[in-house]
Design a protein around this motif. Structure first.
Motif, short mmCIF file in Angstrom:
data_model
loop_
_atom_site.label_atom_id
_atom_site.label_comp_id
_atom_site.label_asym_id
_atom_site.label_seq_id
_atom_site.Cartn_x
_atom_site.Cartn_y
_atom_site.Cartn_z
N ALA A 26 0.80 -1.23 0.00
CA ALA A 26 0.00 0.00 0.00
C ALA A 26 0.84 1.28 0.00
CB ALA A 26 -0.97 0.00 1.19
N PRO A 27 1.93 1.38 0.80
CA PRO A 27 2.72 2.61 0.79
C PRO A 27 3.37 2.90 -0.56
CG PRO A 27 3.18 1.33 2.76
CD PRO A 27 2.38 0.45 1.86
N VAL A 30 -0.27 3.46 -3.34
CA VAL A 30 -1.18 4.60 -3.20
C VAL A 30 -0.63 5.90 -3.81
CG1 VAL A 30 -2.26 6.16 -1.51
CG2 VAL A 30 -2.43 3.67 -1.23
N GLU A 39 -2.47 10.44 1.00
CA GLU A 39 -1.62 9.59 1.83
C GLU A 39 -2.42 8.80 2.88
OE1 GLU A 39 -1.10 12.78 1.17
OE2 GLU A 39 0.70 12.68 -0.11
N ILE A 42 -3.44 5.09 2.44
CA ILE A 42 -2.53 3.99 2.80
C ILE A 42 -3.01 3.31 4.08
CG2 ILE A 42 -0.18 3.41 3.54
CD1 ILE A 42 0.81 5.78 1.84
N GLN A 46 -4.65 -0.46 4.54
CA GLN A 46 -4.01 -1.41 5.46
C GLN A 46 -4.98 -1.86 6.55
OE1 GLN A 46 -0.60 1.03 6.54
NE2 GLN A 46 0.75 -0.17 5.24
#
Length: 198
Positions: A26-27, A30, A39, A42, A46
């Motif tokens: 995800a980091p 995204v 941001e 993310i 998660q």
């Protein structure tokens, strides 16, 4: 019961790496997919990733067992319990945590529905028996997770890097299961070979 355990194993086989893979990638995913200013997505992704496992298990229990055995009323009850819980938990979490609160509420709700259904079939399939089907996949998944989350920190957020992380993670996961001679994977390989005439 044997067919049900195969369904649970297959669900664990697919859902665990998908859940852990989403958390670790995800980091990297995204920023390039959503762009600047997103941001927070993310954390939302998660937080909500665990529903992949919960929905998979509840589908096996509810759709593949409760419905065919004419226990739709129990399936309906689990959904009603989940809906009531979801309303209450959203009422509490959304004002404090906004979108992250929605993700957490959704995750908790799906797991509550799953646990209610597992409680309903406890005399048919023990919880420990169902959980024991996941051992290989949690082990392989956690090793995959540690590797992918380490790689993710070394890569910049691009579509190519996200793809590389996913490919490496998938290769690690399958490689570990091959080493374990996992039944789901070996049966899949055998079926593919038979179909291709290899």
């Amino acid at each position: 019961m044997n067919y049900m355990m195969k369904s649970y194993r297959f669900t664990w086989f697919l859902s665990i790496p998908m859940c852990l893979g989403l958390i670790s990638t995800a980091p990297n995913f995204v920023p390039w997919f959503y762009g600047p200013g997103y941001e927070k997505v993310i954390v939302v992704l998660q937080a909500i990733s665990g529903i992949i496992i919960a929905i998979g298990i509840s589908n096996v229990t509810g759709i593949q067992y409760l419905v065919p055995t004419n226990r739709q009323n129990q399936l309906t009850l689990s959904v009603i319990v989940g809906a009531a819980f979801n309303f209450g938990i959203n009422f509490y979490l959304i004002p404090k945590y906004q979108s992250v609160g929605v993700a957490i509420a959704t995750l908790l709700t799906e797991w509550l529905v799953t646990m209610v259904q597992l409680y309903m079939v406890r005399r048919d399939f023990g919880f420990k028996t169902i959980l024991s089907q996941s051992t290989h996949y949690w082990l392989a998944g956690m090793i995959m997770f540690m590797i992918t989350i380490t790689i993710e920190q070394m890569f910049s957020p691009t579509i190519i890097h996200t793809g590389v992380i996913a490919i490496i993670g998938g290769a690690v996961y399958i490689g570990i299961l091959l080493g374990m001679r996992d039944s789901v994977l070996m049966e899949g390989i055998s079926a593919a070979r038979e179909k291709l005439g290899i």
